[in-house]
Design a protein around this motif. Structure first.
Motif, PDB file in Angstrom:
ATOM      1  N   VAL A 191       0.779  -0.992  -0.160  1.00  0.00           N
ATOM      2  CA  VAL A 191       0.091   0.727   0.350  1.00  0.00           C
ATOM      3  C   VAL A 191       0.908   1.095   0.705  1.00  0.00           C
ATOM      4  O   VAL A 191       0.242   2.492  -0.834  1.00  0.00           O
ATOM      5  CB  VAL A 191      -0.883  -0.174   1.500  1.00  0.00           C
ATOM      6  N   ASP A 192       2.441   1.087   1.143  1.00  0.00           N
ATOM      7  CA  ASP A 192       2.979   1.875   1.337  1.00  0.00           C
ATOM      8  C   ASP A 192       3.658   2.619  -0.581  1.00  0.00           C
ATOM      9  O   ASP A 192       3.822   3.563  -1.417  1.00  0.00           O
ATOM     10  CB  ASP A 192       3.819   1.992   2.010  1.00  0.00           C
ATOM     11  N   GLN A 193       3.578   1.216  -1.277  1.00  0.00           N
ATOM     12  CA  GLN A 193       4.524   1.206  -2.883  1.00  0.00           C
ATOM     13  C   GLN A 193       3.351   1.665  -3.662  1.00  0.00           C
ATOM     14  O   GLN A 193       3.715   2.736  -4.639  1.00  0.00           O
ATOM     15  CB  GLN A 193       4.504   0.533  -3.110  1.00  0.00           C
ATOM     16  N   PHE A 194       2.075   1.690  -3.352  1.00  0.00           N
ATOM     17  CA  PHE A 194       0.458   2.353  -3.961  1.00  0.00           C
ATOM     18  C   PHE A 194       0.962   3.685  -3.526  1.00  0.00           C
ATOM     19  O   PHE A 194       0.802   4.655  -5.064  1.00  0.00           O
ATOM     20  CB  PHE A 194      -0.432   2.306  -3.669  1.00  0.00           C
ATOM     21  N   MET A 235       0.877   3.667   7.136  1.00  0.00           N
ATOM     22  CA  MET A 235       0.388   2.203   6.637  1.00  0.00           C
ATOM     23  C   MET A 235       0.045   1.554   7.612  1.00  0.00           C
ATOM     24  O   MET A 235       0.225   0.227   7.705  1.00  0.00           O
ATOM     25  CB  MET A 235       0.139   1.312   5.172  1.00  0.00           C
ATOM     26  N   ASN A 236       2.084   1.609   8.411  1.00  0.00           N
ATOM     27  CA  ASN A 236       2.527   0.216   9.305  1.00  0.00           C
ATOM     28  C   ASN A 236       1.167   0.796  10.649  1.00  0.00           C
ATOM     29  O   ASN A 236       1.030  -0.287  11.297  1.00  0.00           O
ATOM     30  CB  ASN A 236       3.686   0.415   9.385  1.00  0.00           C
ATOM     31  N   VAL A 237       0.862   1.845  10.972  1.00  0.00           N
ATOM     32  CA  VAL A 237       0.408   2.336  11.874  1.00  0.00           C
ATOM     33  C   VAL A 237      -1.274   1.503  11.809  1.00  0.00           C
ATOM     34  O   VAL A 237      -1.886   1.136  12.847  1.00  0.00           O
ATOM     35  CB  VAL A 237       0.103   3.783  11.990  1.00  0.00           C
ATOM     36  N   VAL A 238      -1.754   2.459  10.260  1.00  0.00           N
ATOM     37  CA  VAL A 238      -2.802   1.226  10.018  1.00  0.00           C
ATOM     38  C   VAL A 238      -3.144  -0.092  10.357  1.00  0.00           C
ATOM     39  O   VAL A 238      -3.644  -0.703  10.537  1.00  0.00           O
ATOM     40  CB  VAL A 238      -3.800   2.406   8.848  1.00  0.00           C
ATOM     41  N   SER A 239      -2.064  -0.931   9.725  1.00  0.00           N
ATOM     42  CA  SER A 239      -1.976  -2.515  10.145  1.00  0.00           C
ATOM     43  C   SER A 239      -2.234  -3.038  11.706  1.00  0.00           C
ATOM     44  O   SER A 239      -2.580  -3.444  11.840  1.00  0.00           O
ATOM     45  CB  SER A 239      -0.993  -2.615   9.163  1.00  0.00           C
ATOM     46  N   PHE A 240      -1.265  -1.841  12.000  1.00  0.00           N
ATOM     47  CA  PHE A 240      -0.732  -2.701  13.566  1.00  0.00           C
ATOM     48  C   PHE A 240      -2.256  -2.562  14.076  1.00  0.00           C
ATOM     49  O   PHE A 240      -2.949  -3.988  15.232  1.00  0.00           O
ATOM     50  CB  PHE A 240      -0.460  -1.535  13.403  1.00  0.00           C
ATOM     51  N   ALA A 241      -3.284  -1.482  13.898  1.00  0.00           N
ATOM     52  CA  ALA A 241      -4.741  -0.947  14.219  1.00  0.00           C
ATOM     53  C   ALA A 241      -5.082  -2.488  13.696  1.00  0.00           C
ATOM     54  O   ALA A 241      -6.305  -2.609  14.587  1.00  0.00           O
ATOM     55  CB  ALA A 241      -5.191  -0.066  14.320  1.00  0.00           C
ATOM     56  N   ILE A 242      -5.295  -2.529  12.899  1.00  0.00           N
ATOM     57  CA  ILE A 242      -6.098  -3.626  12.264  1.00  0.00           C
ATOM     58  C   ILE A 242      -6.467  -4.822  12.882  1.00  0.00           C
ATOM     59  O   ILE A 242      -6.739  -5.306  13.324  1.00  0.00           O
ATOM     60  CB  ILE A 242      -6.058  -3.889  10.960  1.00  0.00           C
TER      61      ILE A 242
END
Length: 651
Positions: A603-606, A618-625
């Motif tokens: 997602v970061d690459q996108f 997005m690492n923070v978002v993924s961690f929250a998920i």
């Protein structure tokens, strides 16, 4: 008589049905909230495109209902398995088969009605929460919303359809099953794992395939943005490879992991490990395909959740880049019916005062001197180089609060297109009036002031004698409310397509606020829809795991009885049971959790490829998920363990 028996059975089986009831109630509450959101009059009034997108959400809810119906049919099969000795006894004492079917359907109806009532109550809270989320996404004031009659009726119809399907499948089973199968169905011979070494090899190959799918997806994604002839179909095939690999990985691991651990004698012979590993070997092997499918659903629920969080941030950044001013226009003077600038200015001022106005031009030599360095060159492209005067660009930059350019016999190239990243303009230069102009800088994040892949900014004298290719205007408005839709309609015109009887409505003026409202409506629907599907998938996955464990509780009871007779105390039995359920429950979520950060990396690459780096971490978002998934999973684990412990652990 049957009603009394049904009420007694529901009261007696309430513990066994707790997971089933909890999942049904939560699913109904989500469907209820979504259906009321679809028909909410406030949203449809404030954002009219919501009404246009509502049909898509209705189909999404119908799709969810079909999945829920199959899962509840699966859950009913578990409940029937748990109670088949009871139904076999009814047949033995003379109860007719149709009466047993009526009894079970009446019990299901009682549970369904109660689950619907609870679901509507919880769903009313979810509904207000969804309304708060939607109003925040649409940037409109939140108001406490009443239920929609259409939403309630649609929910009732969907729930009735779900229970009708699950009831039909249960009735079909009860009408065909024999008394012997009901009475002796629990007596089964557990087969050992066949071909464990082949399963180990399958696990290894699948693991490599999962990694390969991410690597190739990343490469194809980059090619899609940076090369002309890239094929987006390859991205779909990489997703298919990921899905298949996830399933085969869990099948192979389920059939080989316990076999490997059992081969370590020192570990296997410690405490109750031998018993535990054999229990898990049988459970994992028998449910290998199911666990693989559940893991696949969780991974793709995580992907949908990641992109739903990402979409809104990218949309806002994209809006600022595409529309740096309140109104931007590219006037097509050759198009019949197009609105002249002065007339457009009068029209705009009749709706809202203008604070700042700037007209400027794009110029061209009708050559492709600079295009030959980019991916936008060749037979497929007829675009020619577009130039802007340095003074015009600097005036626009100052209006945006940005630093002006200082070219000094150089030129600059700016673009917001990712394809510019692969271009090398280091050898590009040109002469004008005896002067040689070389490249000063390439700016990839500059707002686009003209409709072009990229623009060459040159000193003012360079454009002398060039042809005007575009006439543009940038407008900032004084902040006050105005009807964006009516202003957009007033700035639109209709023209006839040549050699046809078709008329097309067009506008050379783009109003940022109107585009923001349209984009916000779409993104809000996308975000809510993605989260809706993700939550339902997670709930159903957890329910299937829990019901699978509960359906085998009679078998576990007999096996743990043997442990008790061998002198294993109740504390060690509880610990062993806890480990057994914990491993089975967490088996399908380990890989999704491990894949959370590779997904975030993609997602970061996108984000970087579309030119919006550092918009969202997005690492923070993924961690929250991951945290949310783990919390909900352990909630179901705790309830399942508490229910199973009552039957299995012996003092």
């Amino acid at each position: 008589m049957y009603r009394k028996l049904a009420f007694r059975n529901v009261r007696r089986q309430i513990g066994n049905y707790l997971i089933y009831f909890m999942t049904v109630a939560l699913t109904i509450s989500l469907i209820f909230a979504m259906n009321n959101l679809i028909f909410n009059e406030q949203l449809q009034t404030q954002a009219q495109s919501i009404g246009e997108l509502a049909l898509g959400l209705v189909f999404l809810s119908l799709f969810i209902c079909i999945i829920v119906a199959f899962v509840l049919g699966y859950a009913n099969a578990f409940m029937l398995r748990l109670r088949k000795r009871e139904f076999g006894t009814y047949l033995t004492v003379g109860m007719k088969r149709q009466h047993i079917v009526k009894l079970f359907l009446f019990e299901n109806s009682l549970l369904g009605i109660f689950a619907m009532l609870v679901g509507f109550f919880v769903g009313s809270l979810f509904y207000q929460g969804l309304m708060l989320l939607m109003t925040q996404l649409l940037d409109i004031p939140f108001e406490f919303s009443m239920f929609s009659l259409n939403g309630v009726l649609l929910t009732v119809g969907m729930v009735c359809g779900i229970f009708l399907f699950s009831s039909v499948t249960s009735s079909f089973y009860l009408n065909r099953v024999t008394i012997y199968e009901l009475i002796h169905g629990e007596k089964k011979v557990e087969q050992g794992v066949k071909h464990p070494y082949i399963a180990m090899v399958t696990t290894g190959i699948s693991f490599v395939a999962i990694i390969t799918s991410f690597i190739l997806f990343s490469q194809e994604l980059e090619q899609l943005f940076l090369k002309v002839d890239s094929n987006p179909v390859m991205l779909v095939w990489m997703l298919v490879l990921l899905a298949v690999s996830l399933v085969t990985f869990h099948i192979g691991l389920a059939k080989s992991a316990m076999f490997i651990l059992l081969s370590y004698k020192r570990f296997a012979q410690r405490g109750t490990n031998q018993f535990l590993l054999r229990q898990l070997s049988a459970m994992l092997s028998a449910n290998a395909i199911l666990l693989g499918v559940l893991s696949f659903l969780i991974v793709f629920a995580m992907i949908a959740s990641n992109f739903s969080f990402l979409y809104k941030a990218i949309e806002e950044a994209s809006l600022d880049k595409q529309f740096p001013f309140d109104i931007v226009a590219n006037i097509d003077v050759e198009q019949e019916g197009s609105i002249p600038m002065e007339q457009a200015k009068e029209t705009i001022e009749s709706y809202v005062p203008i604070d700042w106005w700037k007209t400027y031009n794009g110029y061209t030599t009708n050559e492709q001197t600079f295009h030959k360095y980019t991916i936008w060159h060749g037979e497929k492209y007829a675009d020619v180089d577009t130039y802007m005067k340095e003074s015009d660009v600097n005036e626009l930059l100052r209006a945006l609060g940005k630093e002006p350019l200082n070219l000094r016999n150089q030129f600059a190239i700016f673009s917001d297109m990712p394809g510019i990243q692969g271009a090398n303009f280091s050898n590009a230069s040109f002469e004008h009036n005896g002067k040689t102009y070389t490249l000063g800088q390439v700016i990839e994040s500059m707002p686009m002031f003209l409709w072009s892949y990229f623009v060459i900014v040159v000193p003012d004298e360079v454009v002398e004698g060039m042809e005007v290719s575009q006439m543009a205007v940038a407008i900032d408005l004084k902040e006050q409310p105005f009807d964006t839709k009516k202003l957009q309609e007033a700035l639109s015109y209709t023209y006839k397509i040549e050699e046809s009887n078709y008329f097309v409505q067009n506008s050379d003026f783009a109003i940022k606020e109107q585009r923001r409202l349209e984009a916000a409506a779409f993104s809000a629907i996308f975000i809510v829809g993605a989260l809706y599907v993700a939550v339902v998938f997670i709930l159903l996955a957890m329910a299937i795991l829990a019901l699978k464990i509960l359906s085998n509780v009679r078998d576990d009871e007999k096996k743990y009885m043997l442990l008790n007779r061998l002198g294993v105390n109740s504390a060690l039995q509880r610990a062993t049971l806890g480990k057994q359920i914990f491993v089975f429950f967490t088996f399908p979520i380990i890989v999704p959790i491990c894949l959370a950060f590779p997904i975030a990396s993609i997602v970061d690459q996108f984000i970087h490829l579309v030119g919006f780096s550092a918009v969202l971490n997005m690492n923070v978002v993924s961690f929250a998920i991951v945290v949310v998934i783990v919390m909900v999973y352990f909630l179901y684990f705790a309830v399942t363990f508490a229910l199973t412990k009552k039957y299995v652990v012996h003092e």
